[in-house]
Structure formats: C-alpha cells, structure tokens
Write an enzyme that holds these catalytic residues in place. Structure first.
Site, PDB file in Angstrom:
ATOM      1  N   ILE A   1       3.733   2.414   2.637  1.00 42.50           N
ATOM      2  CA  ILE A   1       5.084   2.109   2.395  1.00 42.50           C
ATOM      3  C   ILE A   1       5.564   3.004   0.938  1.00 42.50           C
ATOM      4  O   ILE A   1       4.749   2.861   0.047  1.00 42.50           O
ATOM      5  CB  ILE A   1       5.081   0.575   2.143  1.00 42.50           C
ATOM      6  CG1 ILE A   1       4.524  -0.160   3.661  1.00 42.50           C
ATOM      7  CG2 ILE A   1       6.525   0.172   1.975  1.00 42.50           C
ATOM      8  CD1 ILE A   1       4.261  -1.414   3.470  1.00 42.50           C
TER       9      ILE A   1
ATOM     10  N   ASP B   1       0.789  -1.230  -0.130  1.00 41.82           N
ATOM     11  CA  ASP B   1      -0.086   0.078   0.193  1.00 41.82           C
ATOM     12  C   ASP B   1       0.908   1.339   0.029  1.00 41.82           C
ATOM     13  O   ASP B   1       1.548   1.600   0.988  1.00 41.82           O
ATOM     14  CB  ASP B   1      -1.061  -0.132   1.248  1.00 41.82           C
ATOM     15  CG  ASP B   1      -1.973   0.954   1.190  1.00 41.82           C
ATOM     16  OD1 ASP B   1      -1.580   2.154   0.631  1.00 41.82           O
ATOM     17  OD2 ASP B   1      -2.848   0.934   1.901  1.00 41.82           O
ATOM     18  N   HIS B   2       0.744   1.837  -1.172  1.00 34.90           N
ATOM     19  CA  HIS B   2       1.687   3.078  -1.168  1.00 34.90           C
ATOM     20  C   HIS B   2       1.353   4.219  -0.389  1.00 34.90           C
ATOM     21  O   HIS B   2       2.226   5.271  -0.185  1.00 34.90           O
ATOM     22  CB  HIS B   2       1.739   3.598  -2.741  1.00 34.90           C
ATOM     23  CG  HIS B   2       3.080   4.121  -2.972  1.00 34.90           C
ATOM     24  ND1 HIS B   2       4.333   4.290  -2.441  1.00 34.90           N
ATOM     25  CD2 HIS B   2       3.537   4.510  -4.385  1.00 34.90           C
ATOM     26  CE1 HIS B   2       5.270   4.810  -3.150  1.00 34.90           C
ATOM     27  NE2 HIS B   2       4.978   5.085  -4.392  1.00 34.90           N
ATOM     28  N   ARG B   3       0.358   4.270   0.137  1.00 33.07           N
ATOM     29  CA  ARG B   3      -0.098   5.544   1.199  1.00 33.07           C
ATOM     30  C   ARG B   3       0.772   4.968   2.645  1.00 33.07           C
ATOM     31  O   ARG B   3       1.060   6.229   3.360  1.00 33.07           O
ATOM     32  CB  ARG B   3      -1.588   5.186   1.687  1.00 33.07           C
ATOM     33  CG  ARG B   3      -2.518   5.618   0.591  1.00 33.07           C
ATOM     34  CD  ARG B   3      -3.677   5.268   0.883  1.00 33.07           C
ATOM     35  NE  ARG B   3      -4.040   4.046   1.286  1.00 33.07           N
ATOM     36  CZ  ARG B   3      -5.326   3.216   1.645  1.00 33.07           C
ATOM     37  NH1 ARG B   3      -6.416   4.037   1.678  1.00 33.07           N
ATOM     38  NH2 ARG B   3      -5.271   2.123   2.166  1.00 33.07           N
TER      39      ARG B   3
END
Length: 453
Positions: free
Chosen positions: A429, A425-427
């Site tokens: 990591i 999850d780019h939010r």
C-alpha cells in the site's frame, strides 16, 4: 462398577504437535467436569484441556514436554457419580500413607557467574545465555524451546543447539535467542550458523547491549513476563523488523453516530450486552475494505503476488491481565451492528477468562486496536502478519470544527472527533491509497446511514 474412559485431546484447531507445559492432576486425584487437566502451549496461545466428566484420575498418558495433537490420549478417568465421590478404602488408605510430594525447587541457572550475594540480589543473579560448541551427543539432542521460539530462531538464522537456555529445565526462552544473536555475553562468539546477510548478522554489528547492575542504584525486583507476552513478543519483533510500517493519521466526525449509539444502547442492555462504538467501527471497516480490497489482502510466500480475500474476518485486540490477545470476528460483512456488539461482548469475556481456543484467533484479514476507553490521541499499531494493515483508534474528543463555506458564512461548531491511526505495509500500500482509505472510512463513520449499509 464405575466405567473407565480414555480422555483424548479435543479439537485444538489447526495445531499439531503442541507441547504439554503443565500437568495439573496426578493419579488418584478427583476432578470435576470441566476441571483443567493439562495446559498446552502453541506459538499463538496457551490452552487448558478440561475434563469431559467428573471422576478419578487412574493413569496419566502424557507428561510435561510431550507433543500432542487432536485425539492423543491424556489420561484414564474413572467416571463416578454421587456414590463414588469418595475413593475406595484401599485407595484412600494408600493415599493417606503416601507422603505429599515436595514442591519442586526451581532449577539453578546453568553456569551462573560467581557473584557474592551482597553484590546482586537473588532476583537478578540469573546468567545470560552462553554459546557453546555442541558435542556429538548434544547434536542429537533436540533443544528444549517452544514453537514460537523455534520459529523466531529460524528467522534469525540461529542454530538452537548453540544456545544455552535459561528457563526451567534449560528451556530456551525468547530473550536467550536475542541475547545470543546480539552477542551480549562477555566473551561470547557470534553464531557460526547465521548465514551472511541474515538478520542475526545485522544485529551483531550493533553495539553491545548495556549490561547494568540495577541493584547498585536502589532496590529492584524481577518479575517474569506473562506467557502471552513472551509468546507475542517474538511475533511483534518479527513483524516490526520485516514489514516496512507507515502510519496514516486522520480524524472522523462521529457526533451523529455517537448520538445514535446512545439512543439505542438501552435496547442492547436489556438484551444483556453493550452497544459499543467498536461494533460500528467493524461495520465501517468492512465497507472500506470492500472499497479498497488491497487492505483485505496478504502477500504470498514469495512476496511477488497479492492474495485478495473475499471474506471479512476482523481481528479485535482485547486487553487482558496477561496481555493483548486478538480474537477474530468472522464474516463481519454478514452481521448487523447488534450481532457484532453481542459477539464482541462474548469473545472479550472469553479472552479475559483465558478460554479462547487457538481457532478463535486465526484467519483474520484486518485488525482493529482500540484504546478509546483508556486515552491518548494517536499511536502506531504494529501490523499483525500476514495482514497488511491495522487500524488504531484513540479516545474521541469534542473539538471546534469549521462548518460551512470558507468565507464569512461558515462558523466553528463543537463536533466529536475520533482519532484514527492506520498502519500499513508499504510494500503493498502506498501513501495515497492509505489516505484514500482513511478519508473514506471517516466519511462512513460521519454518516450513520452509510455505516449501516
């Protein structure tokens, strides 16, 4: 005289008000101990409730469509021993006189289009969902849909009273909601209940979904999706749409680890289970999660806080004839590799026999999806919300790897390399942290001494 007892819904985990989708017995039926009585369906799994004893069903206390929780009465059971294997003569005579109930015909689809049989084969004649304006009576009626479909509709801002179901007894299916939101039905209006900016509004801005009469081009056959696939479809769709996925690819040298696994596999086979690479992967992932705790966390409801978990419950995707399920190996940090291998064998067997309980698939902090036994070199697994990462593992392959100095002193040697695919999850990591995680994980897998720490 045989005792009559009330059979109650047993412990079904944290679920409340779970729908009864099948009643498998009727009054007068004889059931054996552990025989199935009813089937319940939650948004995560289906479960058959077994009989606690052998006996004869005297009275049903539930019907299809009822909502039940733990402790709710299911039926009255007259317990019987060897001598009561045959019903009383009066009951037997009544049973002989009573005609067998005719099998229920499948309900005709509501408002099906008038198509000649020659135009479309019967299997593809079902009409899509049709939006309609609810009458005052309909507004008071609760739409017939499973918990997972209701949750999916809420996330898209869809009022289920405006969706016409195409399932049995007008049950609203996942595809009915999707079709309604996308506006695929000819002449269908957009759902007025969808708020501005909601996912449903975005979907309506897309081109209409292609309407193709596949039977025009050759023979076709329609088969319904399995119940597990229908239920998981909504969650997968939600996770893919709402989580900004990025996948980091890497490889781990497992030459020494595989040799160690083979050397010890004979010991575990004598104990009745296999020592698989997945057991080592779980242990290695726990080490990496300790080193990088962001991967063992979840966003809270506001999306502004990260909840770090101090326990390590690893979900493992298991392939079954009905579809993928993800049982959870709890407290993996407290178990050795042999313990993990034994538990993996047990939960995999339960999964394939459809005997997992809802609680067996809850509480995971990180998931692993392994396709190593099938094939492929890489893939992009979908994160299992509310987790923030999932590790995909493909088939290992022997490859030439340069060992030694970069100069003339080095050489290519054959090494067994394991492909890793980490979706995150780019939010939560960023790419640098994901690369560090896979690099560390690969180093743990390449040195069995670190794997067993």
């Amino acid at each position: 005289m045989a005792a009559t007892k009330e059979v109650l819904v047993p412990d079904i985990g944290d679920f409340k008000e779970v729908e009864v989708i099948e009643v498998l017995v009727k009054p007068g039926d004889r059931v054996e101990k552990e025989g199935s009585l009813v089937t319940l369906e939650s948004d995560k799994a289906t479960m058959e409730i077994p009989s606690p004893a052998a006996g004869i069903v005297r009275e049903l206390r539930v019907k299809v469509g009822d909502k039940v929780s733990e402790g709710k009465p299911i039926l009255l059971l007259e317990e019987s021993g060897e001598s009561a294997a045959v019903p009383a003569p009066a009951a037997a005579a009544a049973a002989a006189r009573a005609p067998e109930p005719a099998p229920a015909a499948p309900p005709a689809p509501a408002e099906a289009p008038a198509l000649a049989p020659a135009e479309v084969p019967p299997l593809v004649q079902r009409a899509g969902p049709v939006p309609y304006e609810p009458t005052p009576e309909a507004a008071a009626f609760k739409p017939h849909a499973s918990p997972s479909v209701r949750k999916f509709a809420r996330e898209l801002g869809v009022d289920l009273s405006r969706v016409k179901g195409s399932g049995p007894k007008d049950r609203i299916l996942l595809e009915d909601v999707q079709a309604f939101v996308k506006g695929v039905v000819r002449g269908a209006a957009a759902p007025a209940a969808a708020p501005a900016g909601a996912a449903g509004g975005l979907a309506l801005a897309l081109p209409e979904w292609p309407q193709v009469d596949f039977a025009k081009y050759g023979p076709v056959e329609a088969k319904p999706l399995s119940r597990i696939k229908r239920l998981s479809g909504a969650n997968l769709h939600r996770n893919w749409v709402m989580i900004p996925h990025v996948t980091q690819f890497d490889e781990a040298d497992i030459t020494d680890l595989e040799a160690f696994r083979k050397a010890n596999s004979g010991d575990t086979e004598k104990l009745g289970f296999k020592l698989t690479m997945l057991a080592f992967l779980i242990k290695a992932c726990v080490n990496a999660l300790r080193q990088y705790p962001e991967f063992n966390a979840s966003l809270d409801k506001t999306g502004e806080n990260l909840v770090f978990k101090r326990y390590y419950h690893i979900g493992v995707a298991v392939d079954t004839p009905e579809g993928l399920v993800v049982p959870v190996i709890r407290d993996a940090d407290r178990k050795g590799v042999f313990d993990l291998a034994r538990e993996l064998a047990e939960v995999s067997k339960l999964a394939r026999e459809r005997k997992l309980k809802p609680g067996d698939m809850q509480g995971g902090t990180f998931s692993i999806s392994s396709l190593g036994g099938i094939g492929g070199s890489a893939f992009t697994p979908i994160i299992n919300a509310p987790e923030v990462a999932i590790l995909g593992v493909s088939r290992s392959a022997m490859r030439p790897v340069w060992v030694g100095d970069k100069g003339e002193d080095g050489q290519f040697v054959p090494r067994l390399m394991l492909p890793l695919s980490l979706s995150y999850d780019h939010r939560v990591i960023d790419g640098a942290l994901a690369a560090r995680f896979t690099t560390y994980l690969a180093s743990v897998l390449s040195d069995i001494r670190r794997t067993l720490l």
